[in-house]
Design an enzyme around this catalytic site. Structure first.
Site, PDB file in Angstrom:
ATOM      1  N   CYS A   1      34.008  76.713  29.455  1.00 48.85           N
ATOM      2  CA  CYS A   1      32.704  76.061  29.659  1.00 48.85           C
ATOM      3  C   CYS A   1      32.121  75.225  28.595  1.00 48.85           C
ATOM      4  O   CYS A   1      32.065  75.792  27.543  1.00 48.85           O
ATOM      5  CB  CYS A   1      31.596  77.193  29.828  1.00 48.85           C
ATOM      6  SG  CYS A   1      30.004  76.698  30.283  1.00 48.85           S
TER       7      CYS A   1
ATOM      8  N   CYS B   1      28.883  76.930  26.731  1.00 49.23           N
ATOM      9  CA  CYS B   1      28.919  78.272  25.993  1.00 49.23           C
ATOM     10  C   CYS B   1      30.257  78.561  25.482  1.00 49.23           C
ATOM     11  O   CYS B   1      30.446  79.648  24.798  1.00 49.23           O
ATOM     12  CB  CYS B   1      28.398  79.097  26.930  1.00 49.23           C
ATOM     13  SG  CYS B   1      29.291  79.760  28.142  1.00 49.23           S
TER      14      CYS B   1
ATOM     15  N   CYS C   1      29.736  79.427  35.319  1.00 49.01           N
ATOM     16  CA  CYS C   1      30.179  80.047  34.184  1.00 49.01           C
ATOM     17  C   CYS C   1      29.540  81.509  34.361  1.00 49.01           C
ATOM     18  O   CYS C   1      28.400  81.699  34.593  1.00 49.01           O
ATOM     19  CB  CYS C   1      29.857  79.582  33.100  1.00 49.01           C
ATOM     20  SG  CYS C   1      30.071  80.539  31.575  1.00 49.01           S
TER      21      CYS C   1
ATOM     22  N   CYS D   1      26.916  81.886  31.186  1.00 48.65           N
ATOM     23  CA  CYS D   1      25.735  81.139  30.870  1.00 48.65           C
ATOM     24  C   CYS D   1      25.055  80.716  32.123  1.00 48.65           C
ATOM     25  O   CYS D   1      24.205  80.214  32.104  1.00 48.65           O
ATOM     26  CB  CYS D   1      25.803  80.035  30.047  1.00 48.65           C
ATOM     27  SG  CYS D   1      26.886  78.598  30.551  1.00 48.65           S
TER      28      CYS D   1
ATOM     29  N   CYS E   1      37.488  72.937  42.292  1.00 42.85           N
ATOM     30  CA  CYS E   1      37.435  71.523  41.944  1.00 42.85           C
ATOM     31  C   CYS E   1      36.386  71.444  41.082  1.00 42.85           C
ATOM     32  O   CYS E   1      35.156  71.846  41.324  1.00 42.85           O
ATOM     33  CB  CYS E   1      36.898  70.591  43.167  1.00 42.85           C
ATOM     34  SG  CYS E   1      36.736  69.181  43.172  1.00 42.85           S
TER      35      CYS E   1
END
Length: 182
Positions: free
Chosen positions: A99, A102, A148, A151, A171
Site C-alpha cells: 500500500c 501505509c 488496504c 489504513c 484490478c
C-alpha cells in the site's frame, strides 16, 4: 462432595481464563492465502515485519502532506488512474506490492498477470487479511472495492473474470501501490 470439587475446579478454570491476557497475537505467515503453497522467504519476512494490529489513522491534511496529488486522488478520494499510462501495469520484476499510504504488503508478483485492461492485475492477495473488500455502488453499478486493511485506502476493485486458480482479477491502481524488488 464430588459436586463441590467439580464446581471449585470449574471456578478455578474460569478465573485462570479471565486473568490471561486477551491481547491478540499477530499471525505468523508461512503459506499463501489458499493455505496450500509455501510462500517464498522474502514474502514471509515482509508479512511478518508489517503488523496489521497497528491501524494507521491520519487526518486528510496529514494524508495530503505525505502523498502525491495522484496518490491522494486514488487512495483517499477513491479515484482511478488512466489505463496503460501507469507505473506497474507492465512491471514483470519479482517482488512485493505494498500500500503506497501505509506500506502494508498486499500482493506478490507471483500472482500478477496481464489482464489486458491497462492496470496491474493479480489473481489473489498475499494474505486475505491484508485487504478489505467493500461493496461499491458508485457510477450506477455494483462492484467490489479493494481497500488496504491497515489504513482503509482505496486500492482498486476485484472482479470474477480472472484466471485459475481463483477466477478473480484484482484490478489495482499503480498510484495506490509501492513496489519493492525481491
Amino acid at each position: 462432595m464430588k459436586v463441590i470439587h467439580y464446581f471449585m475446579m470449574i471456578g478455578a478454570l474460569q478465573l485462570a481464563a479471565c486473568t490471561q491476557q486477551s491481547k491478540p497475537t499477530e499471525m505468523a505467515y508461512t503459506t499463501a492465502s489458499t493455505g496450500d503453497k509455501p510462500l517464498p522467504d522474502y514474502i514471509v519476512q515482509a508479512l511478518n515485519s508489517e503488523s496489521l494490529q497497528d491501524t494507521v489513522v491520519k487526518t486528510e491534511e496529514e494524508w495530503r502532506a505525505i502523498l502525491t496529488k495522484e496518490e491522494y486522488f486514488v487512495l483517499r478520494q477513491e479515484g482511478t488512474e488512466r489505463p496503460f499510462a501507469n507505473e506497474y501495469n507492465d512491471n514483470k520484476t519479482e517482488g512485493i506490492y505494498y500500500c503506497a499510504a501505509c506500506h502494508n504488503p498486499m500482493f506478490s508478483s507471483g500472482t500478477k498477470f496481464d489482464s489486458g485492461t491497462g492496470w496491474p492485475s493479480f489473481y489473489q492477495p498475499i494474505a486475505n487479511e491484508r485487504i478489505k473488500e467493500v461493496q461499491d455502488r458508485t457510477l450506477g453499478m455494483v462492484r467490489t472495492e479493494v481497500e488496504c486493511a491497515r489504513c482503509g485506502s482505496h486500492i482498486g476493485h476485484v472482479f470474477d473474470d480472472g484466471p485459475a486458480p481463483t477466477g478473480l482479477r484484482y484490478c489495482l491502481n499503480s498510484a495506490a501501490l509501492d513496489f519493492e524488488k525481491k
